[in-house]
Design a protein around this motif. Structure first.
Motif, PDB file in Angstrom:
ATOM      1  N   TRP A  15       0.842  -1.201   0.000  1.00 48.96           N
ATOM      2  CA  TRP A  15       0.000   0.000   0.000  1.00 48.96           C
ATOM      3  C   TRP A  15       0.878   1.252   0.000  1.00 48.96           C
ATOM      4  O   TRP A  15       0.626   2.207  -0.731  1.00 48.96           O
ATOM      5  CB  TRP A  15      -0.936  -0.018   1.205  1.00 48.96           C
ATOM      6  N   ALA A  16       1.930   1.239   0.826  1.00 50.01           N
ATOM      7  CA  ALA A  16       2.837   2.385   0.906  1.00 50.01           C
ATOM      8  C   ALA A  16       3.588   2.586  -0.409  1.00 50.01           C
ATOM      9  O   ALA A  16       3.951   3.705  -0.759  1.00 50.01           O
ATOM     10  CB  ALA A  16       3.822   2.196   2.052  1.00 50.01           C
ATOM     11  N   ASN A  34     -11.913  -5.954  -2.751  1.00 55.37           N
ATOM     12  CA  ASN A  34     -12.741  -5.342  -1.708  1.00 55.37           C
ATOM     13  C   ASN A  34     -12.246  -5.691  -0.314  1.00 55.37           C
ATOM     14  O   ASN A  34     -12.330  -4.872   0.609  1.00 55.37           O
ATOM     15  CB  ASN A  34     -14.201  -5.753  -1.873  1.00 55.37           C
ATOM     16  N   ALA A  35     -11.717  -6.909  -0.140  1.00 60.52           N
ATOM     17  CA  ALA A  35     -11.167  -7.290   1.160  1.00 60.52           C
ATOM     18  C   ALA A  35      -9.942  -6.435   1.484  1.00 60.52           C
ATOM     19  O   ALA A  35      -9.750  -6.017   2.632  1.00 60.52           O
ATOM     20  CB  ALA A  35     -10.803  -8.770   1.168  1.00 60.52           C
ATOM     21  N   VAL A  36      -9.124  -6.161   0.469  1.00 60.05           N
ATOM     22  CA  VAL A  36      -7.947  -5.309   0.661  1.00 60.05           C
ATOM     23  C   VAL A  36      -8.390  -3.898   1.048  1.00 60.05           C
ATOM     24  O   VAL A  36      -7.867  -3.305   2.001  1.00 60.05           O
ATOM     25  CB  VAL A  36      -7.070  -5.285  -0.615  1.00 60.05           C
ATOM     26  N   VAL A  40      -7.580  -1.953   4.515  1.00 63.09           N
ATOM     27  CA  VAL A  40      -6.911  -0.645   4.496  1.00 63.09           C
ATOM     28  C   VAL A  40      -7.693   0.352   5.348  1.00 63.09           C
ATOM     29  O   VAL A  40      -7.119   1.099   6.140  1.00 63.09           O
ATOM     30  CB  VAL A  40      -6.764  -0.132   3.042  1.00 63.09           C
ATOM     31  N   HIS A  41      -9.000   0.327   5.243  1.00 68.65           N
ATOM     32  CA  HIS A  41      -9.831   1.235   6.039  1.00 68.65           C
ATOM     33  C   HIS A  41      -9.757   0.901   7.521  1.00 68.65           C
ATOM     34  O   HIS A  41      -9.653   1.796   8.356  1.00 68.65           O
ATOM     35  CB  HIS A  41     -11.286   1.187   5.560  1.00 68.65           C
ATOM     36  N   VAL A  83      -7.050  10.551  -0.037  1.00 65.66           N
ATOM     37  CA  VAL A  83      -7.210  11.502   1.043  1.00 65.66           C
ATOM     38  C   VAL A  83      -7.424  10.695   2.305  1.00 65.66           C
ATOM     39  O   VAL A  83      -8.425  10.011   2.441  1.00 65.66           O
ATOM     40  CB  VAL A  83      -8.426  12.427   0.791  1.00 65.66           C
ATOM     41  N   GLY A  84      -6.493  10.760   3.229  1.00 71.03           N
ATOM     42  CA  GLY A  84      -6.623   9.994   4.465  1.00 71.03           C
ATOM     43  C   GLY A  84      -6.686   8.508   4.171  1.00 71.03           C
ATOM     44  O   GLY A  84      -5.952   7.987   3.352  1.00 71.03           O
ATOM     45  N   ALA A  85      -7.589   7.810   4.839  1.00 68.30           N
ATOM     46  CA  ALA A  85      -7.721   6.368   4.656  1.00 68.30           C
ATOM     47  C   ALA A  85      -8.711   6.029   3.550  1.00 68.30           C
ATOM     48  O   ALA A  85      -9.089   4.895   3.387  1.00 68.30           O
ATOM     49  CB  ALA A  85      -8.165   5.727   5.967  1.00 68.30           C
TER      50      ALA A  85
END
Length: 168
Positions: A15-16, A34-36, A40-41, A83-85
């Motif tokens: 993700w980074a 969708n699971a990813v 992440v959220h 933006v953010g999470a």
């Protein structure tokens, strides 16, 4: 599918690096896009690299300043931006609208400011303003026999087929 510590660390790393949720799901295996996104959220991952955006930009040559876009007139171009999470946040950059018809001899009618209950089959039903505000009203001028609007608003509402074909 269980989120082991190793898989969560790999998710954070990918993700980074700026990989998309689909790309991360493919690398992890046994997990959906969708699971990813859900993970992440829940992890509240906020910032990420721009690897995917820079790769796609590197393939396309930059447009010269002042050149016109080949996209549809008046459309907006979506620019992915996190933006953010919120992994699915999208910002829109408006493009200038090119006029289809020349603006000559246009007479804008003065609205009679009719309410909904004052309309009849002979009045223009073009709405003006926000229906949730008190100053909302309808044009109310004399409607054409062939439709619900006055001549001016009918020209705004209905575009000839030849002009629609020309825009494509």
């Amino acid at each position: 599918m269980n989120w082991t510590d190793e898989r969560v660390e790999l998710l954070k790393k990918l993700w980074a690096e700026g990989l998309s949720a689909s790309q991360i799901a493919a690398q992890l295996g046994g997990v959906s896009r969708n699971a990813v996104i859900g993970k992440v959220h829940r992890l509240k991952l906020s910032s990420r690299g721009r690897a995917t955006n820079t790769q796609s930009r590197a393939k396309k040559p930059p447009r010269p300043a002042g050149s016109k876009s080949t996209s549809r007139t008046g459309s907006s171009r979506a620019i992915p931006q996190t933006v953010g999470a919120n992994a699915l946040s999208t910002a829109f950059q408006a493009q200038p609208v090119e006029r289809v018809r020349p603006i000559e001899d246009v007479v804008v009618p003065i609205s009679r400011r009719l309410s909904l209950v004052e309309l009849n089959e002979h009045t223009c039903k073009w709405p003006n303003g926000d229906p949730l505000h008190e100053d909302f009203h309808f044009c109310g001028n004399e409607a054409m026999e062939s439709g619900p609007y006055c001549t001016y608003h009918a020209r705004l509402a209905f575009q000839p087929a030849s002009e629609r074909r020309r825009q494509r």
